[in-house]
Design a protein around this motif. Sequence first.
Motif, PDB file in Angstrom:
ATOM      1  N   LEU A 183       0.746  -1.387   0.042  1.00 44.27           N
ATOM      2  CA  LEU A 183       0.334   0.318   0.458  1.00 44.27           C
ATOM      3  C   LEU A 183       0.599   1.464   0.643  1.00 44.27           C
ATOM      4  CD1 LEU A 183      -2.340  -1.395   3.137  1.00 44.27           C
ATOM      5  CD2 LEU A 183      -3.020  -1.173   0.540  1.00 44.27           C
ATOM      6  N   ALA A 184       0.333   2.055  -0.688  1.00 40.55           N
ATOM      7  CA  ALA A 184       1.129   3.474  -0.456  1.00 40.55           C
ATOM      8  C   ALA A 184       0.181   4.839  -0.404  1.00 40.55           C
ATOM      9  CB  ALA A 184       1.820   3.761  -2.243  1.00 40.55           C
ATOM     10  N   HIS A 185       0.494   5.974   0.239  1.00 45.92           N
ATOM     11  CA  HIS A 185      -0.889   6.953  -0.420  1.00 45.92           C
ATOM     12  C   HIS A 185       0.148   8.125  -0.096  1.00 45.92           C
ATOM     13  CE1 HIS A 185      -0.313   6.768   4.643  1.00 45.92           C
ATOM     14  NE2 HIS A 185      -1.052   5.264   3.663  1.00 45.92           N
ATOM     15  N   ASP A 186      -0.122   9.389  -1.109  1.00 48.68           N
ATOM     16  CA  ASP A 186       0.934  10.432  -0.904  1.00 48.68           C
ATOM     17  C   ASP A 186      -0.447  11.427  -1.465  1.00 48.68           C
ATOM     18  OD1 ASP A 186       2.846  12.112  -0.173  1.00 48.68           O
ATOM     19  OD2 ASP A 186       3.321  12.350  -3.062  1.00 48.68           O
ATOM     20  N   GLY A 187       0.152  12.785   0.090  1.00 48.62           N
ATOM     21  CA  GLY A 187      -1.360  13.868  -0.978  1.00 48.62           C
ATOM     22  C   GLY A 187      -2.184  13.731  -0.753  1.00 48.62           C
ATOM     23  N   ARG A 188      -2.895  13.953  -2.142  1.00 51.68           N
ATOM     24  CA  ARG A 188      -4.613  12.962  -2.631  1.00 51.68           C
ATOM     25  C   ARG A 188      -4.512  11.407  -3.459  1.00 51.68           C
ATOM     26  NH1 ARG A 188      -7.019  15.321  -7.076  1.00 51.68           N
ATOM     27  NH2 ARG A 188      -5.132  15.764  -8.281  1.00 51.68           N
ATOM     28  N   TYR A 189      -3.610  10.808  -3.521  1.00 49.83           N
ATOM     29  CA  TYR A 189      -3.987   9.976  -4.230  1.00 49.83           C
ATOM     30  C   TYR A 189      -3.197   8.373  -3.333  1.00 49.83           C
ATOM     31  CZ  TYR A 189      -3.611  12.132  -8.664  1.00 49.83           C
ATOM     32  OH  TYR A 189      -3.618  12.772  -9.063  1.00 49.83           O
ATOM     33  N   LEU A 190      -4.477   7.231  -3.920  1.00 43.64           N
ATOM     34  CA  LEU A 190      -3.262   5.674  -3.138  1.00 43.64           C
ATOM     35  C   LEU A 190      -3.845   4.929  -4.026  1.00 43.64           C
ATOM     36  CD1 LEU A 190      -7.505   5.901  -1.495  1.00 43.64           C
ATOM     37  CD2 LEU A 190      -5.651   6.603  -0.699  1.00 43.64           C
ATOM     38  N   ALA A 191      -2.604   3.921  -3.973  1.00 42.89           N
ATOM     39  CA  ALA A 191      -1.832   3.194  -5.000  1.00 42.89           C
ATOM     40  C   ALA A 191      -1.930   2.029  -3.975  1.00 42.89           C
ATOM     41  CB  ALA A 191      -1.102   3.275  -5.544  1.00 42.89           C
ATOM     42  N   CYS A 192      -2.235   0.859  -4.963  1.00 40.35           N
ATOM     43  CA  CYS A 192      -2.276  -0.858  -3.771  1.00 40.35           C
ATOM     44  C   CYS A 192      -1.496  -1.868  -5.013  1.00 40.35           C
ATOM     45  CB  CYS A 192      -3.410  -0.777  -3.391  1.00 40.35           C
ATOM     46  SG  CYS A 192      -4.747  -1.573  -4.575  1.00 40.35           S
ATOM     47  N   ALA A 193      -0.730  -2.438  -4.740  1.00 36.40           N
ATOM     48  CA  ALA A 193      -0.669  -3.648  -5.387  1.00 36.40           C
ATOM     49  C   ALA A 193      -0.617  -4.904  -4.523  1.00 36.40           C
ATOM     50  CB  ALA A 193       1.233  -3.436  -5.734  1.00 36.40           C
ATOM     51  N   ALA A 194      -0.667  -5.889  -5.987  1.00 33.96           N
ATOM     52  CA  ALA A 194      -1.373  -7.149  -5.284  1.00 33.96           C
ATOM     53  C   ALA A 194      -0.447  -8.466  -6.098  1.00 33.96           C
ATOM     54  CB  ALA A 194      -2.619  -7.915  -5.148  1.00 33.96           C
ATOM     55  N   ARG A 195       0.234  -9.131  -5.111  1.00 35.10           N
ATOM     56  CA  ARG A 195       0.682 -10.392  -5.833  1.00 35.10           C
ATOM     57  C   ARG A 195      -0.170 -11.792  -5.758  1.00 35.10           C
ATOM     58  NH1 ARG A 195       5.940 -10.688  -7.563  1.00 35.10           N
ATOM     59  NH2 ARG A 195       4.989 -12.693  -8.497  1.00 35.10           N
ATOM     60  N   LEU A 196      -1.102 -11.898  -6.728  1.00 37.73           N
ATOM     61  CA  LEU A 196      -2.022 -12.829  -6.829  1.00 37.73           C
ATOM     62  C   LEU A 196      -1.696 -14.418  -7.409  1.00 37.73           C
ATOM     63  CD1 LEU A 196      -4.775 -10.592  -7.945  1.00 37.73           C
ATOM     64  CD2 LEU A 196      -4.384 -11.221  -5.335  1.00 37.73           C
ATOM     65  N   ASP A 197      -0.593 -14.270  -8.071  1.00 42.14           N
ATOM     66  CA  ASP A 197       0.197 -15.417  -8.598  1.00 42.14           C
ATOM     67  C   ASP A 197      -0.544 -17.695  -7.909  1.00 42.14           C
ATOM     68  OD1 ASP A 197       1.555 -13.686  -8.507  1.00 42.14           O
ATOM     69  OD2 ASP A 197       3.172 -14.555  -9.809  1.00 42.14           O
ATOM     70  N   GLY A 198       0.339 -17.451  -6.045  1.00 42.07           N
ATOM     71  CA  GLY A 198      -0.239 -18.257  -5.587  1.00 42.07           C
ATOM     72  C   GLY A 198      -1.502 -18.461  -5.005  1.00 42.07           C
ATOM     73  N   ALA A 199      -2.704 -17.705  -5.597  1.00 42.22           N
ATOM     74  CA  ALA A 199      -4.473 -17.375  -5.005  1.00 42.22           C
ATOM     75  C   ALA A 199      -5.115 -17.333  -6.050  1.00 42.22           C
ATOM     76  CB  ALA A 199      -4.093 -16.638  -4.005  1.00 42.22           C
ATOM     77  N   ARG A 200      -4.641 -18.708  -6.572  1.00 44.70           N
ATOM     78  CA  ARG A 200      -5.863 -18.896  -7.446  1.00 44.70           C
ATOM     79  C   ARG A 200      -7.668 -18.724  -6.657  1.00 44.70           C
ATOM     80  NH1 ARG A 200      -3.377 -23.438  -8.054  1.00 44.70           N
ATOM     81  NH2 ARG A 200      -6.184 -24.805  -7.371  1.00 44.70           N
ATOM     82  N   PRO A 201      -8.082 -18.226  -7.370  1.00 42.10           N
ATOM     83  CA  PRO A 201      -9.795 -18.073  -6.581  1.00 42.10           C
ATOM     84  C   PRO A 201      -9.954 -19.647  -6.176  1.00 42.10           C
ATOM     85  CG  PRO A 201     -10.026 -17.304  -8.516  1.00 42.10           C
ATOM     86  CD  PRO A 201      -8.958 -17.426  -8.817  1.00 42.10           C
ATOM     87  N   ASP A 202     -10.202 -20.495  -6.935  1.00 40.21           N
ATOM     88  CA  ASP A 202     -10.629 -22.175  -6.333  1.00 40.21           C
ATOM     89  C   ASP A 202      -9.663 -22.009  -4.314  1.00 40.21           C
ATOM     90  OD1 ASP A 202      -8.728 -21.909  -7.600  1.00 40.21           O
ATOM     91  OD2 ASP A 202      -9.724 -23.847  -8.292  1.00 40.21           O
ATOM     92  N   ALA A 203      -8.017 -21.542  -4.924  1.00 36.20           N
ATOM     93  CA  ALA A 203      -7.420 -22.052  -3.897  1.00 36.20           C
ATOM     94  C   ALA A 203      -7.321 -21.572  -2.382  1.00 36.20           C
ATOM     95  CB  ALA A 203      -5.892 -21.928  -4.132  1.00 36.20           C
ATOM     96  N   VAL A 204      -8.004 -20.407  -2.219  1.00 36.73           N
ATOM     97  CA  VAL A 204      -8.952 -19.402  -1.172  1.00 36.73           C
ATOM     98  C   VAL A 204      -9.838 -19.086  -0.179  1.00 36.73           C
ATOM     99  CG1 VAL A 204      -6.507 -17.839  -1.779  1.00 36.73           C
ATOM    100  CG2 VAL A 204      -9.005 -17.192  -2.463  1.00 36.73           C
ATOM    101  N   ARG A 205     -10.901 -19.904  -1.463  1.00 39.71           N
ATOM    102  CA  ARG A 205     -11.809 -20.273  -1.129  1.00 39.71           C
ATOM    103  C   ARG A 205     -12.083 -21.065   0.538  1.00 39.71           C
ATOM    104  NH1 ARG A 205     -15.922 -18.652  -4.350  1.00 39.71           N
ATOM    105  NH2 ARG A 205     -14.551 -17.698  -5.812  1.00 39.71           N
TER     106      ARG A 205
END
Length: 205
Positions: A183-205
């Motif tokens: 996560l990052a934020h500065d002034g008026r702005y917000l930004a996020c990044a995510a690594r999802l490689d190991g997390a197929r939707p069915d693997a995290v249910r």
Amino acid sequence: LAVGNDIVDLHDAGEPSARFLDRVLAPAERRSAQGAAGVWRLWAAKEAAFKVLARAERTLPFTHRAFVVDLEAAVVRHPAGEVRVRWDTHPGAVSCVGWRGGGEPATSTATLDEVCAAPGTLGVEEARGVSGQLSIGVRLLCKRLLASRLGLEERDLEIRRPGGRPPEVWRRGRRLGRVEISLAHDGRYLACAARLDGARPDAVR
Ligand SMILES: CC(C)(COP(=O)(O)OP(=O)(O)OC[C@H]1O[C@@H](n2cnc3c(N)ncnc32)[C@H](O)[C@@H]1OP(=O)(O)O)[C@@H](O)C(=O)NCCC(=O)NCCS
């Protein structure tokens, strides 16, 4: 798999001073940096790379000059390792995401006003880790990204920072160990990044 990101509000950041340039840029970067926006591109990449490398080495000192940005190769080099980076430009901001191993991370950027235009809430544990409006906004932004990419319910997700550590993703009281975010934020702005490689939707249910 590690991810880190940063965003700079160009209006707030302004014109970097010569003293600042001396302190944060390596000699080769001083030669290549073009204008204020160019300097903030380098800065964002250094911050993103620091967050990536600090995951593995918690006591890594953040000496900006030691993180050397190669704009052409889109990598940041540091004695502790090499980090791939990608920049995104926005009307009034520059953001950068860095990562090691695997494919490119998913990212999302918005202003605080844009994020707050849609309803959203934080969980109890999640709220303990926040430090202000931007901190709340970036969690909502990131949960929206995760929910849409993983096919999960936003209300089931929490972003926690136990003991002030880098942020972690939790779902219904359990940590999603295969998802890593930044996560990052500065002034008026917000930004996020995510690594999802190991997390197929069915693997995290
Ligand atoms: C980590 C750091 C680079 C964040 O930079 P910043 O400009 O303050 O803020 P940013 O907007 O880029 O990032 C803030 C977010 O980064 C995350 N974060 C904080 N520490 C982090 C870390 N070590 N690694 C990854 N992410 C971190 C948090 O989620 C935070 O947002 P939140 O407070 O809303 O949860 C900054 O705290 C820093 O400079 N740390 C240096 C620590 C250091 O030198 N330690 C030496 C140990 S010997």
